[in-house]
Each structure stands twice: as structure tokens, then as C-alpha cells.
Design an enzyme around this catalytic site. Structure first.
Site, PDB file in Angstrom:
ATOM      1  N   ASN A   7      40.585  48.219  34.890  1.00  0.00           N
ATOM      2  CA  ASN A   7      40.942  46.269  35.210  1.00  0.00           C
ATOM      3  C   ASN A   7      42.219  45.800  33.608  1.00  0.00           C
ATOM      4  O   ASN A   7      41.550  46.068  32.735  1.00  0.00           O
ATOM      5  CB  ASN A   7      39.732  45.916  34.889  1.00  0.00           C
ATOM      6  CG  ASN A   7      39.335  44.589  35.093  1.00  0.00           C
ATOM      7  OD1 ASN A   7      40.326  43.581  35.298  1.00  0.00           O
ATOM      8  ND2 ASN A   7      37.516  44.318  34.827  1.00  0.00           N
ATOM      9  N   ARG A  90      41.850  47.815  39.387  1.00  0.00           N
ATOM     10  CA  ARG A  90      41.428  46.171  39.998  1.00  0.00           C
ATOM     11  C   ARG A  90      43.047  45.617  40.237  1.00  0.00           C
ATOM     12  O   ARG A  90      43.082  45.968  39.236  1.00  0.00           O
ATOM     13  CB  ARG A  90      39.890  45.904  38.707  1.00  0.00           C
ATOM     14  CG  ARG A  90      39.827  44.131  39.312  1.00  0.00           C
ATOM     15  CD  ARG A  90      39.034  43.386  38.301  1.00  0.00           C
ATOM     16  NE  ARG A  90      39.098  42.374  38.678  1.00  0.00           N
ATOM     17  CZ  ARG A  90      39.011  41.548  37.997  1.00  0.00           C
ATOM     18  NH1 ARG A  90      39.280  41.323  36.413  1.00  0.00           N
ATOM     19  NH2 ARG A  90      38.984  40.087  38.700  1.00  0.00           N
ATOM     20  N   HIS A 179      36.321  37.409  43.274  1.00  0.00           N
ATOM     21  CA  HIS A 179      34.914  38.242  42.845  1.00  0.00           C
ATOM     22  C   HIS A 179      34.792  38.873  44.105  1.00  0.00           C
ATOM     23  O   HIS A 179      33.671  38.816  44.754  1.00  0.00           O
ATOM     24  CB  HIS A 179      33.865  36.942  42.434  1.00  0.00           C
ATOM     25  CG  HIS A 179      34.221  36.137  41.353  1.00  0.00           C
ATOM     26  ND1 HIS A 179      34.350  35.281  41.073  1.00  0.00           N
ATOM     27  CD2 HIS A 179      34.525  37.652  40.209  1.00  0.00           C
ATOM     28  CE1 HIS A 179      34.512  34.898  40.450  1.00  0.00           C
ATOM     29  NE2 HIS A 179      34.525  35.603  39.195  1.00  0.00           N
ATOM     30  N   ARG A 240      36.724  25.734  33.742  1.00  0.00           N
ATOM     31  CA  ARG A 240      37.397  25.808  35.069  1.00  0.00           C
ATOM     32  C   ARG A 240      35.912  24.348  35.681  1.00  0.00           C
ATOM     33  O   ARG A 240      35.125  24.642  35.180  1.00  0.00           O
ATOM     34  CB  ARG A 240      37.190  26.388  36.373  1.00  0.00           C
ATOM     35  CG  ARG A 240      38.362  27.488  35.417  1.00  0.00           C
ATOM     36  CD  ARG A 240      38.758  28.626  36.588  1.00  0.00           C
ATOM     37  NE  ARG A 240      39.538  30.295  36.742  1.00  0.00           N
ATOM     38  CZ  ARG A 240      39.215  30.903  36.574  1.00  0.00           C
ATOM     39  NH1 ARG A 240      37.659  31.302  37.368  1.00  0.00           N
ATOM     40  NH2 ARG A 240      39.146  32.003  36.144  1.00  0.00           N
ATOM     41  N   GLU A 384      31.306  46.228  39.184  1.00  0.00           N
ATOM     42  CA  GLU A 384      32.482  46.156  40.091  1.00  0.00           C
ATOM     43  C   GLU A 384      33.124  47.331  40.240  1.00  0.00           C
ATOM     44  O   GLU A 384      33.586  47.970  40.867  1.00  0.00           O
ATOM     45  CB  GLU A 384      33.216  44.858  39.062  1.00  0.00           C
ATOM     46  CG  GLU A 384      32.299  43.961  40.365  1.00  0.00           C
ATOM     47  CD  GLU A 384      33.001  42.824  39.243  1.00  0.00           C
ATOM     48  OE1 GLU A 384      33.028  42.448  37.911  1.00  0.00           O
ATOM     49  OE2 GLU A 384      34.122  41.644  39.870  1.00  0.00           O
TER      50      GLU A 384
END
Ligand code: ADP
Length: 416
Positions: A7, A90, A179, A240, A384
Site C-alpha cells: 500500500n 492497493r 474503502h 474532511r 484490507e
């Protein structure tokens, strides 16, 4: 079969080496501050934890340092590079071109590059990782696993923005969602825990980390998701804003004289928990200060839970009721307070929380529903890396990706 999962961010490489014959993690680590002053590697295998300050000029150099830690020294877990059979990468944005994980070749790399305008902060670095890894391992399969792919099943009415249709036709402005790998893992695991086939379940997955995604999943397929063209849309997050009136942008540019770049920065890096609390983007700290009476921290916690509940209700409506509500990622797995606030008052839709079970469920899988609850409420830590490794094995073996119900290890394999 040993699979390396990568990743890659702008200045970091996160990695995990997994033995997929038994699903166990052999080693994992992070290389941080790549190309910056003070770069280092943190490497973990079994009980061994290593932290080395090393100069890491770029991703290629980082990759070599990672391999040297996997093959030598105290944290060594393999004799040589030939023990790695495949690499899973990823990739954040696959646009509309990828609805599944895929074997990487030059054509795939070209298409990932074409998606850079959609994810300028992520895809270039994902590509840097792919290029470094392919150079080091030119002969083994490399597989791309996209954050957006799971949401390619969204119906058109869910992914289209109500703006002039030409914006979609010309610039592919639509909702993509993110996601996806986490939501896919968690929903498959939820089906396993419930002992029901995933294609008989309606569930809402709440991925509550620094970034937040809510996902409505019917029969194993994502049908509505909270992030959009970019990860700014949807729920309130660490930094965010999530949903705001787009008029805010125009208003801030005229009333406050701010540039577009500055407003973009404010909405993505200075909003959410940080912006409202004025204290931190970290939910733990915000909750701690809220408990001490800080009014803006209290407000941030209430807003986070309120917006979460609003989305849960909306997604339950989209699905025509739900069988399961699943909490995952840092906040979802560790914060009984947020779970309790988000679930309070939802008994009208058959959802009851068991308060004691909720309070006890921290950092581990648990069923926290009340005994009378028609909706099962689950806590499931996401994984993940495991999902990427499973996809990598499937694609590398040329079998195609597992169907969601098979995704976590049943012997039966069929095409999704
Ligand atoms: P990322 O999106 O970076 O992978 P994580 O899934 O690790 O993020 O989630 C990070 C968030 O989880 C942070 O807001 C952190 O404060 C929150 N978190 C972790 N532990 C707790 C806790 N015990 N209580 C509340 N929030 C927590």
C-alpha cells in the site's frame, strides 16, 4: 503461497507478507518519510519489532530496504526473494474501467495512469509502488486491487450526480466511492459470523476511520455508498467535511476572498472533527476533551453521531430494511460511545443495542445486538491486507476473483 501486499502513499510504503496456505501474517511494516529528512522503517515479525532510521530516497529504494528486512536480520521471515509468489497492490482509483481485481500488465498500468486526474494524491504513488515491485520481481504475478471496484455495482440512479449530464459524459464526473476492499471484507465476514449466505443479506457497513464510508450492501453487492467523485463527500471525517452545500465554496470565495485551492484544502484537511473541535482530528482526543466539558468537542462528537445515524436511516430505507449493521475501522471497532449514539432511537426499525455487550466490545469481533433486536449489530475489525492477498491468490491462479460469499476461505470457488 506467500503473497506480499503493498500500500504505497506519497511518502510511505505499508507492507505485509502473508502465508496464504494458512492465512497467517508473517511480517508487516511501514517505511515512512520517503524522500524526506528522517526516513525510517518499522518492521514487525512475530515478537520482533525493529525501527531503523535509514535514508530512503524513493519508492524503489524503499522496496529494496523492505526486502532486506524480510530476508535478513532479526526480523527475517524468508530465506530469499524466490519465496514470494505474488504481489498484491492497493490501488485507490480504478475509475469505471475496473470492477474487479486484475493481473497487472502494461495495459493495466496505462489505465491506472489514466485515472490519475481522479485521484492525483494517490494513484501516482500506487503506480510508483507497482513499478518498483515489478522491477524487483519481474517474473511473478502482480495484482491490482482497487478501492473503487466494489462500488462499480452501484445503480446509475445512485452514482449519477444531478448536474448537467455532459459533465459525466465528458469528464466522468460521477460518484465512485472508496474503502471498497474494507467493505467487501467486512460484509463477507459478517455473513460468515451470521451463518447466512451473503446473497440473502441486506446490510449497512460503517467504516469509521480517519476517512469514513457508509455502504449499503444487498446480496453482497454495493448499491449505495457515501463517498463520491472524491473522498470528501459523505460523512463527517477526521479532517474532511463530508457533505456541505456546494454553495459554501462560492460563498467562501466571494465573501472571504479565498482561492479555490485554499477552500479545497480547508474542506479536506482542516474540517471534520478537527475543524469543529479545534482540538484534533483524532476521535479519542475529541471524546476525551468532550468528557472534560469542552463545548466544541462535545459538538463535534454529537455531529459525527448525528450524521452517522442520518445515513444509517437513509441506507436502511434504500435497502427496504436491514438484517445487519456492521461497525469497522478505528472508531467503529473501538468506540462504544459513537456506536451507542448512532444506534440510539433506532428501535423503530427493529434495531436494539445490548449496552453491556457494546461497552465490552473493543478492538475485536462481537455481536452487540440486544436479544430482541431484529437487526444484528456487529463489530468486525477490517483486514484490507487479507482481502488484497486473497484476491491476489485468486487472480494469480487464474481463477478470477472469489464470489463474495466465498471470499474468506470456503473451499468452493466460483466466479463473482
Ligand atoms: P485510518 O483511516 O487512518 O486507517 P483508523 O481505522 O486507524 O484510520 O481509525 C483512526 C480513528 O480511530 C481515529 O479517529 C482514532 O481516534 C479512532 N480511534 C482509535 N481508537 C479509538 C478509541 N478507543 N476510541 C475512539 N476512537 C478511537
Amino acid at each position: 503461497m506467500r503473497v506480499l501486499v503493498l500500500n504505497c502513499g506519497s511518502s510511505s510504503i505499508k507492507y505485509e507478507l502473508m502465508d496464504m496456505d494458512n492465512g497467517k501474517s508473517l511480517a508487516r511494516g511501514t517505511i515512512a518519510k520517503i524522500g524526506e529528512h528522517g526516513s525510517y522503517i518499522e518492521h514487525e515479525s512475530g515478537n520482533t519489532k525493529i525501527r531503523n532510521e535509514v535514508k530512503v530516497a524513493n519508492h524503489e529504494a524503499g522496496f529494496k530496504i523492505m526486502m532486506s528486512h524480510l530476508m535478513a536480520g532479526k526480523g527475517r521471515v524468508i530465506k530469499d526473494a524466490s519465496e514470494v509468489s505474488a504481489v498484491g497492490h492497493r490501488v485507490v482509483h480504478g475509475g469505471e474501467g475496473f470492477s474487479d481485481s486484475i493481473l497487472i500488465d502494461d495495459g493495466v498500468i496505462r489505465k491506472i495512469r489514466e485515472c490519475i486526474p481522479l485521484a492525483p494524491l494517490h494513484n501516482p504513488h500506487n503506480l510508483a509502488g507497482i513499478e518498483a515491485a515489478r522491477k524487483y520481481f519481474p517474473k511473478i504475478p502482480h495484482v491490482a486491487v482497487f478501492d473503487t471496484a466494489f462500488h462499480q455495482t452501484l445503480p446509475q440512479k445512485a452514482f449519477t450526480y444531478p448536474i448537467p449530464y455532459e459533465m459525466y459524459e465528458k469528464f466522468r464526473v460521477r460518484r465512485y466511492g472508496f474503502h471498497g476492499t474494507s467493505c467487501r471484507y467486512v460484509s463477507a465476514r459478517a455473513a460468515e459470523l451470521l451463518g447466512r449466505p451473503i446473497d440473502s443479506l441486506r446490510m449497512v457497513v460503517c467504516h469509521l476511520g480517519n476517512g469514513v464510508t457508509l455502504d449499503a450492501i444487498r446480496n453482497g453487492k454495493s448499491v449505495e455508498t457515501s463517498m463520491g467523485l472524491t473522498p470528501t463527500e459523505g460523512l463527517m471525517m477526521g479532517t474532511r467535511s463530508g457533505d456541505v452545500d456546494p454553495g459554501v465554496v462560492y460563498y467562501l470565495s466571494t465573501a472571504a476572498g479565498l482561492s479555490l485551492e485554499r477552500i479545497y484544502d480547508i474542506l479536506n484537511r482542516e474540517s471534520g472533527l478537527l475543524g469543529v473541535s479545534g482540538v484534533s482530528n483524532d476521535m479519542r482526543e475529541v471524546i476525551e476533551q468532550a468528557k472534560k466539558g469542552n463545548p466544541r468537542c462535545k459538538l463535534a462528537v454529537e455531529m459525527f453521531a448525528h450524521r452517522l445515524k442520518k445515513y444509517v436511516g437513509a441506507y436502511a430505507a434504500v435497502l427496504g430494511g436491514i438484517d445487519a449493521l456492521v461497525f469497522t475501522a478505528g472508531i467503529g471497532v473501538n468506540s462504544p460511545l459513537i456506536r451507542e449514539k448512532a444506534c440510539s432511537g433506532l428501535s423503530f426499525m427493529g434495531l436494539e443495542l445490548d449496552r453491556a455487550k457494546n461497552r465490552a466490545a473493543i478492538g475485536r469481533e462481537a455481536d452487540i445486538s440486544g436479544s430482541d433486536s431484529r437487526v444484528r449489530v456487529l463489530v468486525i475489525p477490517t483486514d484490507e491486507e487479507k482481502m488484497i492477498a486473497l484476491d491476489t491468490v485468486e487472480v494469480a491462479r487464474g481463477l478470477g476473483k472469489k464470489a463474495p460469499s466465498d471470499a474468506l476461505g470456503s473451499k468452493t470457488r466460483r466466479r463473482a
